[in-house]
Design an enzyme around this catalytic site. Structure first.
Site, short mmCIF file in Angstrom:
data_model
loop_
_atom_site.label_atom_id
_atom_site.label_comp_id
_atom_site.label_asym_id
_atom_site.label_seq_id
_atom_site.Cartn_x
_atom_site.Cartn_y
_atom_site.Cartn_z
N HIS A 199 10.05 -92.92 -39.66
CA HIS A 199 10.66 -91.60 -39.87
C HIS A 199 11.05 -91.39 -41.34
O HIS A 199 12.12 -90.87 -41.64
CB HIS A 199 11.89 -91.45 -38.97
CG HIS A 199 12.33 -90.03 -38.75
ND1 HIS A 199 12.89 -89.26 -39.73
CD2 HIS A 199 12.29 -89.25 -37.64
CE1 HIS A 199 13.19 -88.07 -39.25
NE2 HIS A 199 12.82 -88.04 -37.97
N GLU B 147 5.49 -87.78 -39.08
CA GLU B 147 5.64 -88.93 -38.18
C GLU B 147 4.41 -89.06 -37.27
O GLU B 147 4.26 -88.31 -36.32
CB GLU B 147 6.89 -88.74 -37.33
CG GLU B 147 8.17 -88.49 -38.11
CD GLU B 147 9.21 -87.80 -37.26
OE1 GLU B 147 9.62 -88.39 -36.24
OE2 GLU B 147 9.61 -86.67 -37.61
N HIS C 223 14.20 -89.97 -30.04
CA HIS C 223 13.93 -91.21 -30.78
C HIS C 223 14.47 -92.46 -30.07
O HIS C 223 15.05 -93.35 -30.70
CB HIS C 223 14.48 -91.12 -32.19
CG HIS C 223 13.80 -90.06 -33.02
ND1 HIS C 223 12.47 -89.75 -32.88
CD2 HIS C 223 14.28 -89.26 -34.01
CE1 HIS C 223 12.16 -88.79 -33.75
NE2 HIS C 223 13.23 -88.47 -34.43
#
Length: 366
Positions: A189, A329, A115
């Site tokens: 997210h 996601e 991420h």
């Protein structure tokens, strides 16, 4: 031209939400629709903090896992509801090569970059550019990521626009430009439980549909192998809808064992599209709440909350455990910069990045 009924207009407002440890003030922006759906976004991480949705009997509940206060988001970051960037999902060994040059990113996930690695978009305080009410309530947040931030090339100027219409459709648009070739893969997210955050019913009894005939299997580090594997006859076949918990303990499937459940990217049959198309549908049969996820991107990461281990105390003092919520996601594929057969995440000067996604909330009949 017919005008929208003012009584049905969506509303936008902002309030102080607290401060970070260095004294930085965090703002919360709330968008409210006529049908009872509302979304509250924090400037910290441009985070979707709360999403209230009525069930089929009109009872409203927050369908997002998260924390009650800003301090907890700072002290125990978990990406919950946050805007993810520069790169959503994993990059193997935190390395990628672009135009012959290799870039090293922070390795924040067992040797991988997850991420964005380092100080990602999720732990930065975004600026509120504008908010407005009307037939569509809108809030625009901006952030500048300097050249070299977390090892990525290029100064990236980013905007995230949250828009809620009168019917309760929450659209999120990610826009970005760069002054050097770079890679970008932005998403949200949010972790959902359609029964309501903290409900005695976890998300395992919800029905999930993903229109994808293939997924990207992973190795023991949760990095895609590069294969696109057919879902037919496996617990990864969600094309006709199935209970989330039906295959999550299938120890005969090595992919379930590696992910401790589902933590995999699905290659959507639709591919990249100009306008958002269906990527997933999640329904709680008891409350009747339904979430439809639409996106312009070619993939969706399905994460079944496998690492919620009972040490996270979330909203209203609820202890979050494995399976209490799931993330869907939308994105390009994990580790795409290292797989030439995956959709490209390259962004160049003069060719802006754009990802449009929608959370559509409704109810089903009994």
């Amino acid at each position: 031209m017919a005008l929208s009924n003012p009584a049905l207009a969506a509303d936008a407002s902002q309030t102080a939400a607290g401060a970070l440890s260095d004294g930085t003030q965090v703002t919360a922006v709330t968008l409210k629709a006529a049908n009872g759906v509302s979304a509250t976004i924090l400037t910290y991480g441009a985070t979707l903090w709360k999403m209230m949705a009525p069930d089929r009997d009109g009872k409203t509940a927050d369908i997002l896992l998260g924390y009650d206060d800003v301090a907890s988001y700072e002290k125990r970051p978990n990406y919950w509801g946050a805007t993810i960037g520069r790169y959503g999902n994993r990059i193997a060994d935190g390395k990628f090569t672009l135009d012959g040059k290799t870039y090293q990113l922070p390795q924040n996930d067992h040797g991988q970059s997850l991420h964005g690695g380092g100080k990602g978009f999720d732990v930065q305080n975004w600026k509120v550019e504008s908010i407005k009410s009307g037939p569509v309530a809108t809030a625009v947040f901006s952030l500048v990521s300097p050249d070299g931030a977390s090892g990525y090339p290029g100064t990236v100027k980013t905007k995230v626009t949250y828009s809620l219409d009168e019917k309760g459709n929450l659209q999120i648009v990610f826009d970005a430009t760069t002054d050097k070739p770079t890679v970008l893969n932005m998403t949200n997210h949010a972790i959902f439980n359609m029964a309501g955050e903290g409900s005695p019913r976890d998300a395992m009894q919800e029905v999930l549909t993903i229109p994808a005939g293939h997924y990207t299997p992973v190795n023991d580090k949760l990095i895609p192998t590069g294969e696109l594997r057919d879902v037919t006859g496996t617990v990864f076949d969600f094309r006709k809808g199935r209970l989330v918990g039906e295959g999550i303990r299938d120890g005969k499937d090595e992919q379930i064992v590696m992910g401790r459940g589902y933590d995999h990217n699905f290659a959507l049959d639709k591919g990249v599209t100009k306008t958002p198309e269906l990527a997933a549908r999640l329904e709680d049969p008891v409350s009747g709440r339904v979430l439809e996820l639409l996106t312009t991107e070619p993939g969706v990461q399905f994460y079944a909350g496998n690492f919620l281990d009972g040490t996270f105390i979330g909203k209203n003092g609820h202890l979050y455990r494995m399976g209490d919520g799931i993330a869907l996601e939308p994105q390009k594929f994990p580790d795409s910069p290292n797989h030439s057969n995956f959709p490209s995440t390259r962004v160049d000067p003069g060719k802006p990045y754009k990802h449009v996604m929608i959370y559509r909330v409704s109810t089903s009949s009994r």
